[in-house]
Motif scaffolding. Structure first.
Motif, short mmCIF file in Angstrom:
data_model
loop_
_atom_site.label_atom_id
_atom_site.label_comp_id
_atom_site.label_asym_id
_atom_site.label_seq_id
_atom_site.Cartn_x
_atom_site.Cartn_y
_atom_site.Cartn_z
N ARG A 18 40.52 42.59 43.51
CA ARG A 18 41.43 41.84 42.66
C ARG A 18 40.90 41.16 41.48
O ARG A 18 41.80 41.18 40.41
CB ARG A 18 42.21 40.86 43.65
CG ARG A 18 43.02 41.54 44.93
CD ARG A 18 44.06 40.42 45.51
NE ARG A 18 43.36 39.45 46.01
CZ ARG A 18 42.99 39.50 47.22
NH1 ARG A 18 43.19 40.68 48.06
NH2 ARG A 18 42.23 38.67 48.22
N ARG A 21 40.32 43.75 38.83
CA ARG A 21 41.66 44.09 38.33
C ARG A 21 41.97 43.08 37.45
O ARG A 21 42.60 43.47 36.23
CB ARG A 21 42.66 44.59 39.27
CG ARG A 21 42.24 45.75 40.00
CD ARG A 21 43.52 46.23 40.65
NE ARG A 21 43.75 45.49 41.78
CZ ARG A 21 43.55 45.53 43.07
NH1 ARG A 21 42.65 46.31 43.53
NH2 ARG A 21 43.99 44.50 44.01
N ARG A 22 41.97 41.99 37.67
CA ARG A 22 42.41 40.73 36.90
C ARG A 22 41.62 40.76 35.67
O ARG A 22 42.17 40.35 34.45
CB ARG A 22 42.49 39.47 37.67
CG ARG A 22 43.17 38.23 36.97
CD ARG A 22 44.48 38.46 36.67
NE ARG A 22 45.30 37.36 36.23
CZ ARG A 22 45.96 36.19 36.96
NH1 ARG A 22 45.86 36.38 38.16
NH2 ARG A 22 46.65 35.43 36.31
N TRP A 24 40.10 43.06 33.89
CA TRP A 24 40.38 43.92 32.88
C TRP A 24 41.61 43.63 32.29
O TRP A 24 42.21 44.28 31.21
CB TRP A 24 40.30 45.27 33.39
CG TRP A 24 38.84 45.42 33.63
CD1 TRP A 24 38.21 45.42 34.72
CD2 TRP A 24 37.92 46.02 32.41
NE1 TRP A 24 36.65 45.97 34.38
CE2 TRP A 24 36.61 45.95 32.98
CE3 TRP A 24 37.99 46.00 30.93
CZ2 TRP A 24 35.55 46.41 32.26
CZ3 TRP A 24 37.07 46.35 30.29
CH2 TRP A 24 35.83 46.47 30.83
#
Length: 444
Positions: A18, A21-22, A24
């Motif tokens: 997570r 992803r955050r 990027w």
């Protein structure tokens, strides 16, 4: 035999995914931040011919308009640098972008030389710390040895912005008016503010080799000491000459293509995108190349010093060459190379700042760097405007101005070459932090 699962490992893996992803997502938002930032800068250049006609001004006065953007740029950079680390990135970046929107609003309805200058001064003040704020924010999501690529992607927004904005805003200007182009930018800025407040924030990654670690003794090294290191001085020189190049690309390139080389408005809207496309490509490629060098054991002096310096040097040679050529495909290729190579190493060179400067001082030092190099943005448009106004033909004035720019880039690169050495200066700063008897020097 039953296989036992460790819930802590699963939870940790999920959290890391997570976070990744955050991280990027933040990179993408900050790239958009820089995209809008540079779109705001180029709109006056794209509207130059219509704007000069409607306001009844000459080339020198147009140079003043373009220079006015940078009058408080340095002040904004310093203020932003002071606020970084004190105000959360979510609110700081949203506030800066909101001021951009406010500065655009008066120009939507008014055709006044004074109002235009006031609006550009306010925009410049608010955009002054943009690059430093975006760079500082993205560095909180990645360890030092993995920052080159995300930093270059964020910085590439500066190239992607005009790449998208030039044809879109030109179409708006041709089919509607230059006032409508400012309205489009205001809408884009407002949309970004909403998205950032919803999704953007700082990360927690402020450690990792080779840069200084948060909380270590170097956190207390005075800013004046950091500014006296060879790396920071070299980067100041390199960024100053590079920003002269950026300022002329933003403020005068469309006018050069139209008045100096004789392209029509539609062609200018298309050709103006090419230097920015080149910038975006070179920024990302430079980040990848620097990262590959680091992984293969190449020193930071080469990967983050000599490499961006070489890009600026060859940008200067290309600029000198295209300034002496007639219009044609080869000249356009050299224009793209000259306008984009100098910016290609920015993300890499900014990474060198984080190699040397402790996290606690990073925002302030980056703000000062932006403030110093922004002086090039004040001087360069004024000088070129004066040369164009005084020359026998606009083409002759542009040729003289861009030749001077090319020489400046070459000289700046040669000055920076012996100065930038992140590994040497990091060791010197660490030695200074361990020494209490020499409060202002770096090392004995």
């Amino acid at each position: 035999m039953a296989v036992q699962h460790n819930p802590d490992v699963t939870t940790t893996g999920g959290t890391r995914a997570r976070q990744h992803r955050r991280a990027w997502l933040v990179v993408a938002l900050l790239c958009l931040f820089m995209l809008i930032n540079f779109a705001d800068k180029v709109v006056v250049g794209l509207a130059g011919v219509d704007l000069i006609r409607d306001l009844g001004i000459d080339a020198q006065q147009f140079g003043i308009v373009q220079s006015s953007f940078f009058w408080l740029f340095a002040c904004g950079s310093i203020v932003g640098g002071v606020l970084m680390g004190r105000v959360p990135a979510r609110w700081l970046l949203a506030g800066a972008a909101a001021i951009w929107v406010v500065s655009l609003l008066p120009v939507i309805w008014t055709a006044s030389f004074g109002v235009l200058i006031a609006a550009r001064v306010l925009l410049g003040f608010a955009e002054g710390p943009a690059a430093a704020m975006a760079t500082s924010a993205v560095h909180t999501w990645f360890p030092a040895d993995k920052r080159a690529i995300p930093t270059s992607i964020v910085t590439a927004g500066a190239g992607i912005g005009p790449l998208i904005a030039a044809p879109v805003l030109t179409a708006v200007i041709v089919n509607y008016s230059w006032h409508a182009a400012f309205a489009v930018l205001a809408i884009a800025g407002s949309t970004w503010v909403a998205a950032w407040l919803l999704l953007g924030k700082e990360g927690t990654e402020s450690t990792g080799e080779p840069g200084p670690r948060a909380g270590d003794p170097t956190d207390d090294v005075p800013v004046r000491t950091l500014l006296r290191t060879g790396t920071i001085i070299g980067i100041l020189v390199l960024f100053f000459v590079s920003y002269c190049n950026v300022a002329l690309k933003v403020s005068w390139m469309p006018m050069y293509l139209r008045e100096g080389l004789g392209y029509d408005a539609t062609a200018v809207g298309q050709l103006s995108t090419l230097p920015y496309l080149g910038t975006a490509v070179f920024l990302v490629l430079a980040g990848i190349a620097s990262r590959m060098m680091t992984k293969r054991g190449v020193s930071n002096r080469v990967a983050r010093g000599v490499f961006p310096i070489a890009l600026v040097f060859f940008s200067g040679l290309s600029t000198i060459a295209f300034a002496s050529m007639d219009r044609g495909p080869l000249q356009m290729v050299l224009i793209v190379i000259g306008a984009s190579l100098a910016s290609g190493g920015w993300g890499v060179a900014f990474t060198a700042v984080s190699d040397v400067v402790p996290p606690r001082r990073r925002g302030t030092v980056m703000g000062i760097i932006v403030a110093v190099y922004s002086i090039g943005g004040v001087i360069a448009p004024l000088v070129l405007g004066g040369l164009v106004n005084a020359a026998s033909t606009p083409g002759a004035g542009y040729a003289s101005g861009f030749t001077m720019l090319g020489v400046l880039l070459v000289v700046g690169a040669l000055i920076a070459l012996p100065l930038i050495n992140p590994d040497r200066d990091r060791r010197a700063i660490a030695a200074h932090a361990r020494t209490t008897s020499d409060p202002v020097g770096i090392e004995r």
